[in-house]
Design a protein around this motif. Structure first.
Motif, PDB file in Angstrom:
ATOM      1  N   MET A  42       0.863  -1.178   0.000  1.00 53.25           N
ATOM      2  CA  MET A  42       0.000   0.000   0.000  1.00 53.25           C
ATOM      3  C   MET A  42       0.903   1.233   0.000  1.00 53.25           C
ATOM      4  O   MET A  42       1.681   1.427   0.933  1.00 53.25           O
ATOM      5  N   GLU A  43       0.799   2.032  -1.039  1.00 52.58           N
ATOM      6  CA  GLU A  43       1.627   3.224  -1.188  1.00 52.58           C
ATOM      7  C   GLU A  43       0.842   4.450  -0.727  1.00 52.58           C
ATOM      8  O   GLU A  43      -0.181   4.784  -1.312  1.00 52.58           O
ATOM      9  N   ALA A  44       1.326   5.127   0.297  1.00 55.10           N
ATOM     10  CA  ALA A  44       0.641   6.302   0.820  1.00 55.10           C
ATOM     11  C   ALA A  44       1.366   7.575   0.392  1.00 55.10           C
ATOM     12  O   ALA A  44       2.554   7.737   0.667  1.00 55.10           O
ATOM     13  N   ASP A  45       0.647   8.438  -0.294  1.00 52.36           N
ATOM     14  CA  ASP A  45       1.189   9.722  -0.725  1.00 52.36           C
ATOM     15  C   ASP A  45       0.087  10.763  -0.710  1.00 52.36           C
ATOM     16  O   ASP A  45      -1.105  10.431  -0.750  1.00 52.36           O
ATOM     17  N   ILE A  46       0.489  12.018  -0.663  1.00 50.04           N
ATOM     18  CA  ILE A  46      -0.493  13.093  -0.740  1.00 50.04           C
ATOM     19  C   ILE A  46      -1.152  13.107  -2.115  1.00 50.04           C
ATOM     20  O   ILE A  46      -2.350  13.346  -2.245  1.00 50.04           O
ATOM     21  N   ASP A  47      -0.385  12.814  -3.149  1.00 41.85           N
ATOM     22  CA  ASP A  47      -0.929  12.778  -4.507  1.00 41.85           C
ATOM     23  C   ASP A  47      -0.064  11.855  -5.368  1.00 41.85           C
ATOM     24  O   ASP A  47       0.979  11.378  -4.928  1.00 41.85           O
ATOM     25  N   SER A  48      -0.508  11.593  -6.586  1.00 40.07           N
ATOM     26  CA  SER A  48       0.148  10.777  -7.613  1.00 40.07           C
ATOM     27  C   SER A  48       0.024   9.284  -7.329  1.00 40.07           C
ATOM     28  O   SER A  48      -0.344   8.863  -6.225  1.00 40.07           O
ATOM     29  N   ALA A  72       3.723  -2.244  -8.858  1.00 41.55           N
ATOM     30  CA  ALA A  72       2.906  -3.125  -9.699  1.00 41.55           C
ATOM     31  C   ALA A  72       3.706  -3.644 -10.889  1.00 41.55           C
ATOM     32  O   ALA A  72       3.569  -4.810 -11.287  1.00 41.55           O
ATOM     33  N   ASN A  73       4.544  -2.798 -11.449  1.00 42.73           N
ATOM     34  CA  ASN A  73       5.359  -3.209 -12.600  1.00 42.73           C
ATOM     35  C   ASN A  73       6.403  -4.254 -12.224  1.00 42.73           C
ATOM     36  O   ASN A  73       6.954  -4.924 -13.108  1.00 42.73           O
ATOM     37  N   SER A  74       6.669  -4.399 -10.934  1.00 43.49           N
ATOM     38  CA  SER A  74       7.613  -5.431 -10.487  1.00 43.49           C
ATOM     39  C   SER A  74       6.912  -6.755 -10.202  1.00 43.49           C
ATOM     40  O   SER A  74       7.540  -7.705  -9.733  1.00 43.49           O
ATOM     41  N   GLY A  75       5.593  -6.801 -10.457  1.00 44.53           N
ATOM     42  CA  GLY A  75       4.845  -8.042 -10.307  1.00 44.53           C
ATOM     43  C   GLY A  75       4.249  -8.262  -8.940  1.00 44.53           C
ATOM     44  O   GLY A  75       3.896  -9.397  -8.592  1.00 44.53           O
ATOM     45  N   ILE A  76       4.080  -7.203  -8.167  1.00 47.50           N
ATOM     46  CA  ILE A  76       3.532  -7.313  -6.812  1.00 47.50           C
ATOM     47  C   ILE A  76       2.240  -6.506  -6.731  1.00 47.50           C
ATOM     48  O   ILE A  76       2.169  -5.379  -7.246  1.00 47.50           O
ATOM     49  N   ASP A  77       1.210  -7.057  -6.106  1.00 41.68           N
ATOM     50  CA  ASP A  77      -0.056  -6.350  -5.935  1.00 41.68           C
ATOM     51  C   ASP A  77       0.182  -5.028  -5.215  1.00 41.68           C
ATOM     52  O   ASP A  77       0.904  -4.970  -4.209  1.00 41.68           O
ATOM     53  N   SER A  78      -0.439  -3.963  -5.714  1.00 39.23           N
ATOM     54  CA  SER A  78      -0.196  -2.646  -5.141  1.00 39.23           C
ATOM     55  C   SER A  78      -1.422  -1.766  -5.292  1.00 39.23           C
ATOM     56  O   SER A  78      -2.143  -1.849  -6.295  1.00 39.23           O
ATOM     57  N   ILE A  79      -1.679  -0.946  -4.287  1.00 34.96           N
ATOM     58  CA  ILE A  79      -2.705   0.088  -4.395  1.00 34.96           C
ATOM     59  C   ILE A  79      -2.127   1.399  -3.878  1.00 34.96           C
ATOM     60  O   ILE A  79      -1.184   1.409  -3.091  1.00 34.96           O
ATOM     61  N   GLN A  80      -2.697   2.500  -4.349  1.00 37.04           N
ATOM     62  CA  GLN A  80      -2.263   3.829  -3.927  1.00 37.04           C
ATOM     63  C   GLN A  80      -3.256   4.382  -2.921  1.00 37.04           C
ATOM     64  O   GLN A  80      -4.461   4.331  -3.135  1.00 37.04           O
ATOM     65  N   LEU A  81      -2.762   4.921  -1.825  1.00 32.98           N
ATOM     66  CA  LEU A  81      -3.595   5.586  -0.830  1.00 32.98           C
ATOM     67  C   LEU A  81      -3.294   7.079  -0.866  1.00 32.98           C
ATOM     68  O   LEU A  81      -2.156   7.484  -0.646  1.00 32.98           O
ATOM     69  N   HIS A  82      -4.288   7.889  -1.159  1.00 41.08           N
ATOM     70  CA  HIS A  82      -4.124   9.338  -1.127  1.00 41.08           C
ATOM     71  C   HIS A  82      -4.618   9.853   0.225  1.00 41.08           C
ATOM     72  O   HIS A  82      -5.730   9.545   0.649  1.00 41.08           O
ATOM     73  N   THR A  83      -3.798  10.644   0.879  1.00 38.05           N
ATOM     74  CA  THR A  83      -4.118  11.081   2.246  1.00 38.05           C
ATOM     75  C   THR A  83      -4.872  12.390   2.307  1.00 38.05           C
ATOM     76  O   THR A  83      -5.188  12.867   3.395  1.00 38.05           O
TER      77      THR A  83
END
Length: 224
Positions: A66-72, A80-91
């Motif tokens: 889970m990637e947490a960032d203010i934006d982007s 995800a491009n490395s083959g691992i499940d990923s989601i983006q969390l916007h704070t």
């Protein structure tokens, strides 16, 4: 004149969050899911480290990030491009994640059968350290260009981290960074902290970190 009522809002917020975090930890334990909260300054190499480390773990464990960032969504796409499940969390402008926000992220992952979930927290050394996310352990990445004095300047971050990774050791010859002094400063804040020296770019030291995390996950899933 009547006394002014003083309400400790900050204490209440932390208390509620800590209770939520404890419940989340219990839920994750029942699922056998190890949640690792990764914190650091911007530019320390969090995402690059995760790509290198998780690339070696993904054949052994079911992993999500889970990637947490203010934006982007740059970091989530990289994972995800490395083959691992990923989601983006916007704070929404907030400089940290708490237990409730972390749980929302977990609930939106593809499935509930992950052995390891990584929370890559918002990049700074202050706010993220103040909030229990419900993680099993906390990890900090300290990069050589930041200096060996960071544990002195940001005590809470290093007090709450069980694991400190000193990254970018490939550039040690070019910076005034004293490894032994950095270790001493880290252990002054947390005498039980595990310290690893790596270069996420060259891979030096990464196998040792990978084995440590693998053993942590196995121990977590098998202990009563």
């Amino acid at each position: 004149m009547d006394k002014i009522r003083v309400i400790e809002v900050k204490e209440s917020v932390f208390k509620n969050n800590n209770e939520h975090a404890a419940l989340l930890r219990k839920k994750l334990k029942e699922r056998g899911t190890y949640l690792l909260n990764v914190m650091s300054s911007p530019g320390s190499g969090k995402t690059t480290t995760l790509v290198n480390v998780l690339g070696r773990l993904k054949e052994r464990f079911n992993i999500a990030v889970m990637e947490a960032d203010i934006d982007s969504d740059v970091d989530a796409r990289t994972i995800a491009n490395s083959g691992i499940d990923s989601i983006q969390l916007h704070t929404g402008g907030m400089c940290h994640l708490d237990a409730s926000m972390t749980e929302q992220g977990i609930d939106n992952l593809n499935n509930k059968n992950y052995d390891l979930i990584i929370l890559e927290n918002v990049g700074n050394l202050v706010c993220p350290a103040e909030f229990d996310t419900g993680s099993i352990k906390n990890m900090n990445i300290l990069s050589v260009p930041e200096g060996d004095d960071k544990p002195l300047k940001y005590p809470l971050m290093f007090e709450v981290c069980d694991l400190v990774v000193i990254n970018k050791i490939d550039v040690l010859p070019y910076f005034d960074f004293d490894v032994e002094k950095a270790k001493a400063n880290i252990l002054m804040r947390n005498k039980n902290a595990k310290i690893f020296l790596i270069s996420a770019k060259t891979g030096e030291g990464v196998p040792e970190l990978v084995e440590y995390l693998a053993n942590e996950i196995i121990r977590f899933k098998t202990e009563e």
